[in-house]
Design a protein around this motif. Structure first.
Motif, mmCIF file in Angstrom:
data_model
loop_
_atom_site.group_PDB
_atom_site.id
_atom_site.type_symbol
_atom_site.label_atom_id
_atom_site.label_comp_id
_atom_site.label_asym_id
_atom_site.label_seq_id
_atom_site.Cartn_x
_atom_site.Cartn_y
_atom_site.Cartn_z
ATOM 1 N N LEU A 182 50.728 33.704 27.250
ATOM 2 C CA LEU A 182 49.757 33.490 26.185
ATOM 3 C C LEU A 182 50.466 33.142 24.897
ATOM 4 C CD1 LEU A 182 46.900 33.839 24.829
ATOM 5 C CD2 LEU A 182 47.503 36.222 24.490
ATOM 6 N N ARG A 183 49.969 32.116 24.244
ATOM 7 C CA ARG A 183 50.549 31.715 22.955
ATOM 8 C C ARG A 183 49.448 31.372 21.975
ATOM 9 N NH1 ARG A 183 55.768 29.945 21.680
ATOM 10 N NH2 ARG A 183 54.953 28.633 20.040
ATOM 11 N N LEU A 184 49.549 31.938 20.799
ATOM 12 C CA LEU A 184 48.670 31.531 19.710
ATOM 13 C C LEU A 184 49.547 30.884 18.662
ATOM 14 C CD1 LEU A 184 46.870 33.743 21.131
ATOM 15 C CD2 LEU A 184 45.905 34.172 18.893
ATOM 16 N N GLU A 185 49.233 29.660 18.296
ATOM 17 C CA GLU A 185 50.041 28.944 17.309
ATOM 18 C C GLU A 185 49.202 28.664 16.068
ATOM 19 O OE1 GLU A 185 51.165 25.385 19.270
ATOM 20 O OE2 GLU A 185 52.099 26.452 20.939
ATOM 21 N N HIS A 186 49.585 29.270 14.967
ATOM 22 C CA HIS A 186 48.902 29.053 13.682
ATOM 23 C C HIS A 186 47.390 29.120 13.825
ATOM 24 C CE1 HIS A 186 52.746 27.994 12.117
ATOM 25 N NE2 HIS A 186 52.901 27.074 13.040
ATOM 26 N N VAL A 187 46.935 30.142 14.505
ATOM 27 C CA VAL A 187 45.506 30.203 14.791
ATOM 28 C C VAL A 187 44.733 30.797 13.624
ATOM 29 C CG1 VAL A 187 43.790 31.424 16.167
ATOM 30 C CG2 VAL A 187 45.684 30.250 17.283
ATOM 31 N N SER A 188 43.743 30.042 13.178
ATOM 32 C CA SER A 188 42.814 30.550 12.168
ATOM 33 C C SER A 188 41.407 30.396 12.704
ATOM 34 C CB SER A 188 42.958 29.779 10.862
ATOM 35 O OG SER A 188 44.242 29.986 10.319
ATOM 36 N N LEU A 189 40.571 31.329 12.323
ATOM 37 C CA LEU A 189 39.190 31.285 12.791
ATOM 38 C C LEU A 189 38.261 31.536 11.615
ATOM 39 C CD1 LEU A 189 37.195 31.183 15.230
ATOM 40 C CD2 LEU A 189 37.351 33.660 15.281
ATOM 41 N N ARG A 190 37.345 30.606 11.427
ATOM 42 C CA ARG A 190 36.412 30.723 10.307
ATOM 43 C C ARG A 190 35.001 30.910 10.834
ATOM 44 N NH1 ARG A 190 35.979 25.366 7.355
ATOM 45 N NH2 ARG A 190 34.867 24.947 9.265
ATOM 46 N N TYR A 191 34.293 31.845 10.262
ATOM 47 C CA TYR A 191 32.870 31.977 10.553
ATOM 48 C C TYR A 191 32.122 31.423 9.360
ATOM 49 C CZ TYR A 191 33.702 35.353 14.348
ATOM 50 O OH TYR A 191 34.078 35.966 15.499
ATOM 51 N N ARG A 192 31.054 30.695 9.651
ATOM 52 C CA ARG A 192 30.212 30.208 8.576
ATOM 53 C C ARG A 192 28.918 30.985 8.666
ATOM 54 N NH1 ARG A 192 27.685 25.182 8.699
ATOM 55 N NH2 ARG A 192 27.205 24.542 6.589
ATOM 56 N N VAL A 193 28.675 31.821 7.699
ATOM 57 C CA VAL A 193 27.467 32.634 7.757
ATOM 58 C C VAL A 193 26.612 32.391 6.532
ATOM 59 C CG1 VAL A 193 28.257 34.518 9.237
ATOM 60 C CG2 VAL A 193 28.865 34.530 6.825
ATOM 61 N N PRO A 194 25.280 32.383 6.734
ATOM 62 C CA PRO A 194 24.404 32.224 5.578
ATOM 63 C C PRO A 194 24.549 33.446 4.657
ATOM 64 C CG PRO A 194 23.119 32.370 7.614
ATOM 65 C CD PRO A 194 24.538 32.547 7.983
ATOM 66 N N THR A 195 24.489 33.213 3.341
ATOM 67 C CA THR A 195 24.657 34.332 2.406
ATOM 68 C C THR A 195 23.561 35.368 2.608
ATOM 69 O OG1 THR A 195 23.628 32.865 0.837
ATOM 70 C CG2 THR A 195 25.965 33.262 0.549
ATOM 71 N N GLU A 196 22.358 34.870 2.928
ATOM 72 C CA GLU A 196 21.301 35.802 3.295
ATOM 73 C C GLU A 196 20.936 35.484 4.725
ATOM 74 O OE1 GLU A 196 17.963 36.308 0.209
ATOM 75 O OE2 GLU A 196 19.122 34.584 -0.396
ATOM 76 N N ARG A 197 20.662 36.513 5.495
ATOM 77 C CA ARG A 197 20.319 36.275 6.884
ATOM 78 C C ARG A 197 18.946 35.601 6.970
ATOM 79 N NH1 ARG A 197 21.881 36.139 11.383
ATOM 80 N NH2 ARG A 197 21.092 37.129 13.271
ATOM 81 N N VAL A 198 18.874 34.486 7.696
ATOM 82 C CA VAL A 198 17.593 33.799 7.872
ATOM 83 C C VAL A 198 17.230 33.885 9.343
ATOM 84 C CG1 VAL A 198 16.308 31.699 7.388
ATOM 85 C CG2 VAL A 198 18.371 32.198 6.099
ATOM 86 N N PRO A 199 16.516 34.937 9.726
ATOM 87 C CA PRO A 199 16.315 35.162 11.154
ATOM 88 C C PRO A 199 15.207 34.315 11.767
ATOM 89 C CG PRO A 199 15.355 36.967 9.913
ATOM 90 C CD PRO A 199 15.876 35.981 8.914
ATOM 91 N N THR A 200 14.308 33.780 10.951
ATOM 92 C CA THR A 200 13.192 33.066 11.562
ATOM 93 C C THR A 200 13.227 31.587 11.214
ATOM 94 O OG1 THR A 200 11.631 33.330 9.745
ATOM 95 C CG2 THR A 200 11.759 35.133 11.325
ATOM 96 N N PHE A 201 12.693 30.827 12.136
ATOM 97 C CA PHE A 201 12.670 29.386 11.977
ATOM 98 C C PHE A 201 11.792 28.981 10.800
ATOM 99 C CE2 PHE A 201 11.079 25.131 13.053
ATOM 100 C CZ PHE A 201 12.283 24.480 13.142
ATOM 101 N N LYS A 202 10.666 29.681 10.660
ATOM 102 C CA LYS A 202 9.747 29.368 9.561
ATOM 103 C C LYS A 202 10.462 29.489 8.216
ATOM 104 C CE LYS A 202 6.981 31.675 12.433
ATOM 105 N NZ LYS A 202 6.448 32.941 12.815
ATOM 106 N N GLU A 203 11.155 30.621 8.059
ATOM 107 C CA GLU A 203 11.857 30.868 6.806
ATOM 108 C C GLU A 203 12.948 29.825 6.582
ATOM 109 O OE1 GLU A 203 13.886 34.785 4.973
ATOM 110 O OE2 GLU A 203 12.374 35.062 6.518
ATOM 111 N N TYR A 204 13.649 29.495 7.660
ATOM 112 C CA TYR A 204 14.716 28.521 7.577
ATOM 113 C C TYR A 204 14.171 27.189 7.081
ATOM 114 C CZ TYR A 204 18.380 25.293 9.065
ATOM 115 O OH TYR A 204 19.348 24.318 9.101
ATOM 116 N N ALA A 205 13.051 26.764 7.680
ATOM 117 C CA ALA A 205 12.452 25.480 7.325
ATOM 118 C C ALA A 205 12.066 25.471 5.841
ATOM 119 C CB ALA A 205 11.225 25.224 8.205
ATOM 120 N N ILE A 206 11.472 26.582 5.389
ATOM 121 C CA ILE A 206 11.041 26.668 3.986
ATOM 122 C C ILE A 206 12.250 26.595 3.053
ATOM 123 C CG2 ILE A 206 9.989 28.192 2.256
ATOM 124 C CD1 ILE A 206 8.169 29.193 4.605
ATOM 125 N N ARG A 207 13.267 27.387 3.367
ATOM 126 C CA ARG A 207 14.454 27.411 2.502
ATOM 127 C C ARG A 207 15.173 26.073 2.477
ATOM 128 N NH1 ARG A 207 17.288 33.081 2.105
ATOM 129 N NH2 ARG A 207 15.406 34.307 2.228
#
Lengths: 272, 286
Positions: A31-56
């Motif tokens: 196993l080798r990890l070379e310069h591994v970075s991992l980024r998560y992109r998360v909304p600042t506020e959780r938008v759990p529903t599609f309706k809310e997402y569409a509005i925002r």
């Protein structure tokens, strides 16, 4: 890909992969990890529903925050090594295992390993169904781990034998005790002569007898030259069974080396 | 680790050890397809699990699969034949054939979403090609559809609808509907991973869709000026192609098959592209 930078001092130096080619260098690297970075992109506020997402979205009020779970991690694991991974919650331990399991891909850098698919030791009951029989569960669980029906047929007797459940294989899983379920899960996870075994905090649960059995099995893996990645909060356990340890802090390797030393440094940092 | 161990393991290290390299990956949609083929035994196991669960949990399991469309048909036949005085010949068979295909579509697309959410906790730990779960839902739906054809045959015999060689056409519309359901299932489950309210919203959409498709009412009852927009609906063609061999004893019309096939294939491709493109992001969100 970035330019080949010298590997960080915290890990075993190896010939530059850019020159030697990954597959060529040191044959016993699994196993080798070379310069591994991992980024998560998360909304600042959780938008759990599609309706809310569409509005925002329409209002343009959708903001993302970037967080780096791992930063420039370099790591090499050789055949038969038992590597302990310690660190605080949120330090990137689980992310590291997910990268190795192939669940996530690095944002930059490279993960390379031998023996795909890797065998993860899952928590009790994960991937099992209470209403199916032990036998049906073995097949379901093992196919989830990426094994073919033919391979499972060939290993089925071994699994039954190791789990000591031959008499209840045709009974539904809900009639099993927790101990029986653990035995079955462990037997399925370890029946394949894995090259790399991933163990994520599983040993923290279960009774002492089972823990001892798991540890014995991990030690036997070491003799059979299976590599193990063990994530644990239990420093004593890491000291007892690992051949090397790394300490992850805020997504970067803070320290690497013999388990005693790394655990000691980590312990001191925690204390003050 | 001493050299003896490392040396000794070379024998153990079989040539079957596969390499995984995150830097080497082809186009997502091709990659997902190859992985699904590699995990085909998992798909079979998932289908076996769902079929077993359905028929094991209750003795009535199999009976229910057959009885529920029958009950529905009896009620609807009574309402439409008696109250609305629909004069379609062999109305019970006209209705039941379409109802079975619709039930297959509605159930398997809904199951596709819930399957993937069920697998969620596991999918954050181990790599599994996620499309396998969606395909398995469609597979389970096909098994249930096949079983439901038995009561349909009984009703045909009972109401004097002849069983003709045209029935040999049936696998074709079923296959097309499966492709369409897979495409819709892939699109829905991509959304459902990010937004859990999609599952509820889809139920509302399904109800509307059901009434906009000529399932319970004859096509002839649709006013001519409304027919053009109703025929933008893929289910319109798929239902017609499935119903024709059963109810009329004829090969499905070339229009129903052709347009149905085109719409199904486009939906499947769109679903596959979107799903495999978002597959990595889904892992982070499950």
């Amino acid at each position: 890909m970035r330019e080949a930078a010298p590997l960080s001092e915290t890990d075993t130096p190896l010939p530059d992969p850019a020159i030697t080619g990954v597959a060529e260098h040191a044959k016993d690297v699994v196993l080798r990890l070379e310069h591994v970075s991992l980024r998560y992109r998360v909304p600042t506020e959780r938008v759990p529903t599609f309706k809310e997402y569409a509005i925002r979205r329409l209002q343009g009020r959708l903001q993302w925050r970037e967080s780096w779970a791992l930063r420039d991690v370099n790591l090499t694991v050789r055949r038969g090594e038992v590597l302990g991974v310690i660190g605080r919650n949120g330090a990137g331990k689980s992310s590291l295992l997910r990268l190795v399991a192939g669940v996530l891909r690095p944002t930059s850098g490279r993960v390379w390993l031998k023996g795909w698919p890797v065998s993860p030791l899952l928590e009790i009951g994960a991937g099992f169904h209470p209403d199916l029989t032990g036998r049906e569960n073995v097949y379901l669980n093992a196919t989830l781990l990426g094994h073919s029906k033919k391979t499972i047929d060939a290993r089925f007797d071994d699994i039954t034998e190791f789990s000591e459940l031959s008499e209840v294989m045709n009974a539904p899983l809900r009639t099993y005790s927790t101990g029986m379920m653990m035995r079955l899960g462990f037997a399925v996870a370890t029946a394949w002569n894995p090259t790399i075994l991933l163990v994520d905090e599983v040993l923290a649960v279960g009774d002492e007898t089972f823990q001892r059995k798991c540890i014995a099995r991990i030690n036997s893996f070491r003799e059979r030259a299976v590599s193990v990645l063990l994530v644990s909060h239990d420093l004593a356990q890491v000291r007892a069974i690992c051949s090397r340890a790394i300490w992850l802090d805020a997504g970067a390797i803070r320290s690497a080396g013999p388990p005693d030393e790394v655990a000691e440094r980590y312990h001191r940092a925690l204390a003050g | 680790m001493g050299m003896s161990v490392a040396g000794g393991t070379q024998a153990l290290a079989t040539s079957s050890e596969q390499i995984y390299d995150s830097a080497r990956r082809g186009i997502p949609l091709w990659h997902e397809l190859l992985e699904v083929i590699r995990y085909r035994d998992l798909i079979a196991q998932l289908v076996a699990r769902d079929v077993r669960m359905r028929y094991k949990r209750s003795v009535l399991g199999i009976a229910w699969t057959m009885l529920s469309p029958l009950l529905m048909m009896v009620v609807l036949s009574l309402v439409f034949a008696r109250v609305f005085r629909v004069d379609t010949p062999h109305y019970p068979v006209y209705l039941l054939s379409a109802l079975l295909l619709w039930t297959f579509f509605a159930q398997s697309t809904t199951a596709a979403m819930t399957q993937l959410i069920w697998g969620g906790p596991l999918l954050t730990r181990i790599y599994v090609p996620k499309a396998a779960f969606v395909i398995a839902s469609i597979g389970t739906g096909l098994v249930n559809l096949a079983l439901a054809l038995i009561p349909l045959a009984v009703i045909m015999v009972a109401t004097g609808v002849p069983l003709t060689p045209a029935l040999l056409w049936l696998p074709l519309p079923v296959l097309l509907t499966a492709c369409f359901a897979l495409g819709v299932g892939l699109l829905l489950s991509t959304l459902a991973v990010f937004f859990r309210d999609i599952v509820e919203m889809y139920q509302v959409i399904l109800t509307a869709w059901y009434f906009l498709t000529p399932i319970i009412y004859p096509v002839s009852a649709v006013p001519a000026e409304d027919l053009w927009w109703m025929s933008l609906n893929p289910a319109y063609y798929l239902v017609a192609a499935f119903r024709e061999p059963i109810w009329a004893g004829q090969a499905p019309g070339i229009e129903a098959l052709g347009i149905g096939a085109a719409m199904s294939v486009v939906t499947l491709l769109a679903g596959w592209v979107v799903f495999s493109w978002r597959a990595d992001a889904m892992s982070a969100r499950l």
